[in-house]
Design a protein around this motif. Structure first.
Motif, PDB file in Angstrom:
ATOM      1  N   ASP A   1       0.914  -1.169   0.028  1.00 20.77           N
ATOM      2  CA  ASP A   1       0.009   0.183   0.163  1.00 20.77           C
ATOM      3  C   ASP A   1       0.772   1.106  -0.033  1.00 20.77           C
ATOM      4  OD1 ASP A   1      -2.511  -1.291  -0.399  1.00 20.77           O
ATOM      5  OD2 ASP A   1      -2.826  -1.220   1.878  1.00 20.77           O
ATOM      6  N   CYS A   2       0.184   2.627  -0.469  1.00 25.55           N
ATOM      7  CA  CYS A   2       1.069   3.634  -0.470  1.00 25.55           C
ATOM      8  C   CYS A   2       0.311   4.785  -0.132  1.00 25.55           C
ATOM      9  CB  CYS A   2       1.665   3.596  -1.924  1.00 25.55           C
ATOM     10  SG  CYS A   2       0.093   3.755  -3.353  1.00 25.55           S
ATOM     11  N   GLY A   3      -0.945   5.035   0.193  1.00 21.23           N
ATOM     12  CA  GLY A   3      -1.616   6.049   0.383  1.00 21.23           C
ATOM     13  C   GLY A   3      -1.830   6.852  -0.987  1.00 21.23           C
ATOM     14  N   THR A   4      -1.842   8.009  -0.610  1.00 21.18           N
ATOM     15  CA  THR A   4      -2.533   8.701  -1.716  1.00 21.18           C
ATOM     16  C   THR A   4      -1.209   9.640  -2.489  1.00 21.18           C
ATOM     17  OG1 THR A   4      -2.572  11.129  -0.619  1.00 21.18           O
ATOM     18  CG2 THR A   4      -4.532   9.527  -0.370  1.00 21.18           C
ATOM     19  N   PHE A   5      -1.694  10.280  -3.572  1.00 21.66           N
ATOM     20  CA  PHE A   5      -0.447  11.095  -4.393  1.00 21.66           C
ATOM     21  C   PHE A   5       0.250  11.737  -3.369  1.00 21.66           C
ATOM     22  CE2 PHE A   5       0.936  15.130  -6.161  1.00 21.66           C
ATOM     23  CZ  PHE A   5       1.183  14.386  -7.624  1.00 21.66           C
ATOM     24  N   PHE A   6      -0.191  12.498  -2.407  1.00 26.65           N
ATOM     25  CA  PHE A   6       0.464  13.222  -1.305  1.00 26.65           C
ATOM     26  C   PHE A   6       1.576  12.564  -0.469  1.00 26.65           C
ATOM     27  CE2 PHE A   6      -3.562  15.639  -2.288  1.00 26.65           C
ATOM     28  CZ  PHE A   6      -2.944  16.802  -2.899  1.00 26.65           C
TER      29      PHE A   6
ATOM     30  N   GLY B   1      -4.109   5.555  -4.069  1.00 21.24           N
ATOM     31  CA  GLY B   1      -4.296   6.590  -4.818  1.00 21.24           C
ATOM     32  C   GLY B   1      -2.835   7.183  -5.584  1.00 21.24           C
ATOM     33  N   GLY B   2      -1.903   6.826  -4.680  1.00 20.82           N
ATOM     34  CA  GLY B   2      -0.483   7.381  -5.283  1.00 20.82           C
ATOM     35  C   GLY B   2       0.402   6.276  -5.883  1.00 20.82           C
ATOM     36  N   ALA B   3      -0.278   5.401  -6.254  1.00 18.65           N
ATOM     37  CA  ALA B   3       0.749   4.166  -6.767  1.00 18.65           C
ATOM     38  C   ALA B   3       0.893   4.633  -8.176  1.00 18.65           C
ATOM     39  CB  ALA B   3      -0.432   3.076  -7.151  1.00 18.65           C
TER      40      ALA B   3
ATOM     41  N   VAL C   1     -12.783  18.897  -4.007  1.00 17.48           N
ATOM     42  CA  VAL C   1     -12.534  18.061  -2.757  1.00 17.48           C
ATOM     43  C   VAL C   1     -11.407  16.945  -3.281  1.00 17.48           C
ATOM     44  CG1 VAL C   1     -13.205  16.158  -1.104  1.00 17.48           C
ATOM     45  CG2 VAL C   1     -14.518  18.376  -1.426  1.00 17.48           C
ATOM     46  N   MET C   2     -11.732  16.284  -4.447  1.00 19.56           N
ATOM     47  CA  MET C   2     -10.881  15.234  -4.781  1.00 19.56           C
ATOM     48  C   MET C   2      -9.402  15.582  -4.975  1.00 19.56           C
ATOM     49  SD  MET C   2     -12.203  12.432  -4.766  1.00 19.56           S
ATOM     50  CE  MET C   2     -11.213  11.410  -6.120  1.00 19.56           C
ATOM     51  N   GLU C   3      -9.173  16.829  -5.855  1.00 20.84           N
ATOM     52  CA  GLU C   3      -7.825  17.405  -6.116  1.00 20.84           C
ATOM     53  C   GLU C   3      -7.242  17.708  -4.602  1.00 20.84           C
ATOM     54  OE1 GLU C   3      -7.944  20.391  -8.899  1.00 20.84           O
ATOM     55  OE2 GLU C   3      -8.536  19.033 -10.399  1.00 20.84           O
ATOM     56  N   LYS C   4      -7.971  18.233  -3.766  1.00 20.03           N
ATOM     57  CA  LYS C   4      -7.360  18.782  -2.702  1.00 20.03           C
ATOM     58  C   LYS C   4      -6.813  17.616  -1.566  1.00 20.03           C
ATOM     59  CE  LYS C   4      -8.150  21.452   1.668  1.00 20.03           C
ATOM     60  NZ  LYS C   4      -9.275  22.653   2.249  1.00 20.03           N
ATOM     61  N   THR C   5      -7.871  16.556  -1.515  1.00 17.96           N
ATOM     62  CA  THR C   5      -7.887  15.224  -0.708  1.00 17.96           C
ATOM     63  C   THR C   5      -6.795  14.112  -1.204  1.00 17.96           C
ATOM     64  OG1 THR C   5      -9.660  15.637   0.146  1.00 17.96           O
ATOM     65  CG2 THR C   5      -8.890  13.570   0.720  1.00 17.96           C
ATOM     66  N   TYR C   6      -6.811  13.692  -2.607  1.00 18.25           N
ATOM     67  CA  TYR C   6      -6.221  12.710  -3.199  1.00 18.25           C
ATOM     68  C   TYR C   6      -5.219  13.274  -4.241  1.00 18.25           C
ATOM     69  CZ  TYR C   6      -9.893  10.166  -0.798  1.00 18.25           C
ATOM     70  OH  TYR C   6     -10.656   9.568  -0.048  1.00 18.25           O
ATOM     71  N   GLY C   7      -5.073  14.483  -4.610  1.00 21.65           N
ATOM     72  CA  GLY C   7      -4.063  14.744  -5.887  1.00 21.65           C
ATOM     73  C   GLY C   7      -4.668  14.381  -7.132  1.00 21.65           C
ATOM     74  N   HIS C   8      -3.812  13.685  -7.641  1.00 25.14           N
ATOM     75  CA  HIS C   8      -4.473  12.978  -8.867  1.00 25.14           C
ATOM     76  C   HIS C   8      -4.028  11.840  -9.039  1.00 25.14           C
ATOM     77  CE1 HIS C   8      -0.589  14.882 -10.459  1.00 25.14           C
ATOM     78  NE2 HIS C   8      -0.400  13.723 -11.276  1.00 25.14           N
ATOM     79  N   LEU C   9      -4.829  10.694 -10.111  1.00 28.08           N
ATOM     80  CA  LEU C   9      -4.421   9.614 -10.356  1.00 28.08           C
ATOM     81  C   LEU C   9      -3.605   9.417 -11.604  1.00 28.08           C
ATOM     82  CD1 LEU C   9      -7.622   7.730  -9.291  1.00 28.08           C
ATOM     83  CD2 LEU C   9      -5.801   8.428  -7.951  1.00 28.08           C
TER      84      LEU C   9
END
Length: 311
Positions: free
Chosen positions: A35-40, A73-75, A115-123
């Motif tokens: 696992d890796c968490g989000t983009f951030f 999300g950060g994969a 909210v998606m961009e603020k919370t998860y960045g981008h895929l």
């Protein structure tokens, strides 16, 4: 980040401290992220890699328990920094790594673009040739250390867990529930199930937990948050709560959706408060809601989706 048996726990920084973990397994100078968490989270993972004494090119694998964005999300971003690594995922999740557009669109429909961009960045998509599908029993080799992938539905149909025989531990994603360190008491950790939408299936989750316990692991490395022991006791509590949550959902079958949702949130809060009091946690209801408010909302939503599917 203190390693045990070559296992490093990394706080991804998502939501709050000690909420969302990724793991780094190191064996003979090679590494595997689980696992890796989000983009951030990517800078944190790269810092953890350096702290463990490894360079990015020494990572062979990124194993994802499932593709929910707090886990994977950060994969795509992380893989760009790991030139020799491949992403390992359940066969049902592979297409979402290769083309994450549908995954992003589905979440955006719920939360909105801002909210998606603020919370998860981008895929970022991962090239198909760097994605390995891991069906039941697939073994990821890390310098002679087998990491066995197990098909463990119940939280999501594309969920896998990883059994590390060398450390006698399992990396459980969300299958073995949530275990926040704020709830640790004299008798040890507390765990509760997660019925996050949209694929909660109680019987499948019961079966998956039984499979993990049958391996007799000493530690369960949950994503939310960290390694926990006392596996048999925690599993018993999870089974009891899964049954209780399903019963609560059945109690409001046929009610209007707005009434049903609010009642389920109230009833789930009561359930967890009662269980935590029996566990020995001394916090107030307000403190419980500060820690579990988001999870209670998601668990209620997931139970409702399950009901609507005929649960």
């Amino acid at each position: 980040m203190t390693p045990t048996q070559g296992i490093h726990t990394i706080d991804t920084g998502f939501v709050r401290p000690r909420f969302d973990a990724a793991y780094l397994v190191v064996e003979n100078g090679r590494g595997a992220f689980i696992d890796c968490g989000t983009f951030f989270a990517v800078p944190r993972l790269l810092d953890a890699l350096a702290e463990a004494g490894l360079a990015p090119e020494q990572v062979d694998w990124l194993i994802l328990t499932h593709v929910h964005l707090d886990h994977a999300g950060g994969a795509g971003e992380l893989i760009t920094h790991l030139p020799n690594a491949k992403a390992v995922v359940h066969p049902r999740g592979a297409r979402h790594l290769i083309d994450p557009a549908q995954l992003w669109a589905g979440a955006t429909a719920v939360y909105g673009e801002e909210v998606m961009e603020k919370t998860y960045g981008h895929l970022r998509p991962i090239p198909a040739e760097r994605v390995v599908q891991a069906p039941e029993g697939h073994v990821v080799g890390l310098q002679g250390r087998p990491l066995r992938c197990l098909d463990t539905p119940g939280h999501a149909r594309h969920h896998l867990c990883v059994y590390d025989e060398q450390s006698r531990s399992c990396f459980t994603g969300d299958t073995f529930g949530l275990s926040y360190r704020e709830f640790d008491a004299a008798r040890g950790p507390f765990a509760l199930p997660t019925s996050t939408p949209v694929q909660f299936e109680p019987e499948a989750l019961h079966d998956s937990i039984r499979r993990l316990v049958a391996l007799e692991p000493e530690i369960m490395y949950v994503t939310h948050f960290g390694g926990v022991g006392d596996v048999v006791r925690l599993a018993k509590g999870l089974h009891e709560q899964i049954n209780a949550m399903a019963s609560l959902a059945h109690a409001v079958r046929g009610e209007p959706k707005d009434k049903r949702h609010e009642w389920l949130k109230w009833a789930l809060t009561d359930l967890y408060a009662e269980r935590l009091a029996a566990h020995g946690w001394k916090g107030s209801r307000d403190e419980l809601l500060q820690i579990l408010g988001m999870d209670i909302e998601l668990n209620a939503q997931g139970l409702e989706v399950w009901l609507d599917r005929g649960g």
